[in-house]
Scaffold this motif. Structure first.
Motif, PDB file in Angstrom:
ATOM      1  N   GLY A  72       0.801  -1.226   0.000  1.00  0.00           N
ATOM      2  CA  GLY A  72       0.000   0.000   0.000  1.00  0.00           C
ATOM      3  C   GLY A  72       0.833   1.275   0.000  1.00  0.00           C
ATOM      4  O   GLY A  72       0.455   2.270  -0.626  1.00  0.00           O
ATOM      5  N   VAL A  73       1.979   1.244   0.701  1.00  0.00           N
ATOM      6  CA  VAL A  73       2.821   2.453   0.687  1.00  0.00           C
ATOM      7  C   VAL A  73       3.252   2.728  -0.749  1.00  0.00           C
ATOM      8  O   VAL A  73       3.196   3.851  -1.247  1.00  0.00           O
TER       9      VAL A  73
ATOM     10  N   TYR B 192      -4.640   7.239  -0.838  1.00  0.00           N
ATOM     11  CA  TYR B 192      -4.807   5.973  -0.133  1.00  0.00           C
ATOM     12  C   TYR B 192      -5.279   4.920  -1.114  1.00  0.00           C
ATOM     13  O   TYR B 192      -6.351   5.039  -1.690  1.00  0.00           O
ATOM     14  N   VAL B 193      -4.423   3.919  -1.316  1.00  0.00           N
ATOM     15  CA  VAL B 193      -4.776   2.819  -2.209  1.00  0.00           C
ATOM     16  C   VAL B 193      -4.926   1.573  -1.347  1.00  0.00           C
ATOM     17  O   VAL B 193      -3.986   1.168  -0.659  1.00  0.00           O
TER      18      VAL B 193
ATOM     19  N   ALA C 156      11.716   1.882  -0.757  1.00  0.00           N
ATOM     20  CA  ALA C 156      11.457   3.067   0.077  1.00  0.00           C
ATOM     21  C   ALA C 156      10.264   2.795   0.989  1.00  0.00           C
ATOM     22  O   ALA C 156      10.241   3.210   2.155  1.00  0.00           O
ATOM     23  N   GLY C 157       9.283   2.069   0.471  1.00  0.00           N
ATOM     24  CA  GLY C 157       8.106   1.702   1.269  1.00  0.00           C
ATOM     25  C   GLY C 157       8.487   0.812   2.444  1.00  0.00           C
ATOM     26  O   GLY C 157       8.034   1.022   3.576  1.00  0.00           O
ATOM     27  N   ILE C 158       9.359  -0.163   2.182  1.00  0.00           N
ATOM     28  CA  ILE C 158       9.782  -1.058   3.275  1.00  0.00           C
ATOM     29  C   ILE C 158      10.522  -0.257   4.347  1.00  0.00           C
ATOM     30  O   ILE C 158      10.307  -0.435   5.542  1.00  0.00           O
ATOM     31  N   ALA C 159      11.411   0.631   3.899  1.00  0.00           N
ATOM     32  CA  ALA C 159      12.213   1.398   4.867  1.00  0.00           C
ATOM     33  C   ALA C 159      11.309   2.262   5.743  1.00  0.00           C
ATOM     34  O   ALA C 159      11.520   2.370   6.961  1.00  0.00           O
TER      35      ALA C 159
ATOM     36  N   ILE D  70       0.408   5.789  10.377  1.00  0.00           N
ATOM     37  CA  ILE D  70      -0.662   5.128   9.612  1.00  0.00           C
ATOM     38  C   ILE D  70      -0.299   5.114   8.134  1.00  0.00           C
ATOM     39  O   ILE D  70      -0.119   6.171   7.522  1.00  0.00           O
ATOM     40  N   VAL D  71      -0.147   3.908   7.594  1.00  0.00           N
ATOM     41  CA  VAL D  71       0.141   3.742   6.160  1.00  0.00           C
ATOM     42  C   VAL D  71      -0.701   2.576   5.641  1.00  0.00           C
ATOM     43  O   VAL D  71      -1.032   1.660   6.397  1.00  0.00           O
TER      44      VAL D  71
END
Ligand code: APR
Length: 308
Positions: free
Chosen positions: A145-146, A170-171, A231-234, A247-248
């Motif tokens: 989702g991020v 927001y997906v 980048a999302g994982i980090a 909140i992500v």
């Protein structure tokens, strides 16, 4: 003692995740891969960059799981990436075997870890990791989702010429072509997204977001996206290590939220020291709920195909 993050799969996404994390100086990092010498080489190269960027973290590479013992977070990016024309679901069989093995090896040495999964098909691989680990569901999270929301934010920024920092998108839903970009909850500095541009431009952004992964795959010709996914994982790892309560959107285990049960699925999640601290439920329109149900059906079918 520094926190410890293990990344299994030191390929494009895994090593780029290590890079983003090292820049944040929030944990020592262990890179593991089956390719001999590769994780060691990348780790040493990155370690040698630390004096230049002034970050005191240790980055280790290994082909042996012993190096992962006592990790706070285990990231799994090990697997086969998508090739042009391949859907994420085509990867199911190959990556089931890989992720299953990685969880078995790592959980023995880091029984208190929180897992962040990236390997596709994402929702299914996260479910598999949860089952194999025996951990409570809040400690196993999927990154999707991020990334999907970041793609949408990037496209809106390009369209409007406004800072990415002002754009909130927001997906939700499964990480695939059935994902659900929520245009009514997305906004630009508080102004609802649909009021910022003509409907056909918004529709085009929604479509481009849904196909965002495929767009990169066809440009790269080999391999799939890695900068934005890592980048999302980090960001997720940082939220957990610092107990940020951030909140992500993430792939989380549904227990009645949005009327869904027993699947991993993209929803807004509050991340902190315990992993998923809370799942946020938006008030959705009937159309949006129907789209989520459709997406959930396809994820549930793939999870059922695992036969766990
Ligand atoms: N144990 C450890 N590492 C493994 C294993 C295994 N059993 N099997 C494969 N790997 C490693 C590969 O050697 C490779 O270095 O996983 C790495 C994957 O890296 P890349 O091929 O560069 O793929 P990447 O672009 O990082 O994507 C990884 O994320 O987006 C998803 O679907 C994608 O599943 C893929 C994953």
């Amino acid at each position: 003692m520094n926190k410890k993050v293990t990344i299994v799969g030191a390929g494009m996404t895994g090593s780029t995740t290590a890079h983003w994390l090292a820049e944040r100086e929030i944990a020592d990092i262990v890179l593991v891969d089956i390719v001999e010498g590769m994780p060691q080489g990348k780790a040493l190269d990155m370690q040698e960059a630390m004096p230049v960027i002034g970050k005191d973290v240790t980055i280790t590479g290994s082909n042996d799981y012993a190096a992962t013992a006592g990790s706070d977070i285990i990231v799994i990016t090990a697997g086969l990436p998508r090739k042009p024309g391949m859907s994420r679901d085509d990867l199911l069989a190959a990556n089931t075997a890989i992720v299953g093995k990685v969880v078995e090896e790592t959980i023995k040495l880091s029984p208190d870890a929180i897992y962040i999964i990236l390997t596709n098909p994402l929702d299914v691989m996260t479910y598999l990791a949860w089952k194999k680990s025996g951990l409570p569901a809040n400690r196993v999270i999927g990154q999707a989702g991020v990334l999907d929301s970041a793609r949408m934010r990037a496209f809106v920024a390009m369209e409007l010429g406004v800072s990415v920092e002002n754009i909130h998108c927001y997906v939700l839903g499964g990480h695939g072509d059935s994902m659900v970009p929520l245009t009514q909850h997305s906004n630009v500095a508080g102004v609802p997204l649909h009021k910022t541009m003509p409907q056909e431009r918004l529709d085009a952004i929604v479509e481009r977001t849904r196909k965002g992964g495929g767009e990169i795959v066809s440009l790269l010709k080999q391999g799939s996206a890695f900068y934005a996914p890592s980048a999302g994982i980090a960001q997720m790892a940082e939220a957990i290590l610092k107990d940020k309560q951030l909140i992500v959107p993430a792939a989380v285990y549904m227990q009645g939220e949005y009327g869904l049960n027993g699947i991993y699925f993209g929803a807004p999640a509050q991340l902190g020291a315990n992993g998923v601290e809370k799942i946020i439920e938006y008030e959705l329109s009937e159309d949006e709920l129907a789209e989520l149900q459709k997406s959930a059906k396809s994820v549930a079918e793939n999870i059922a195909a695992l036969g766990l």
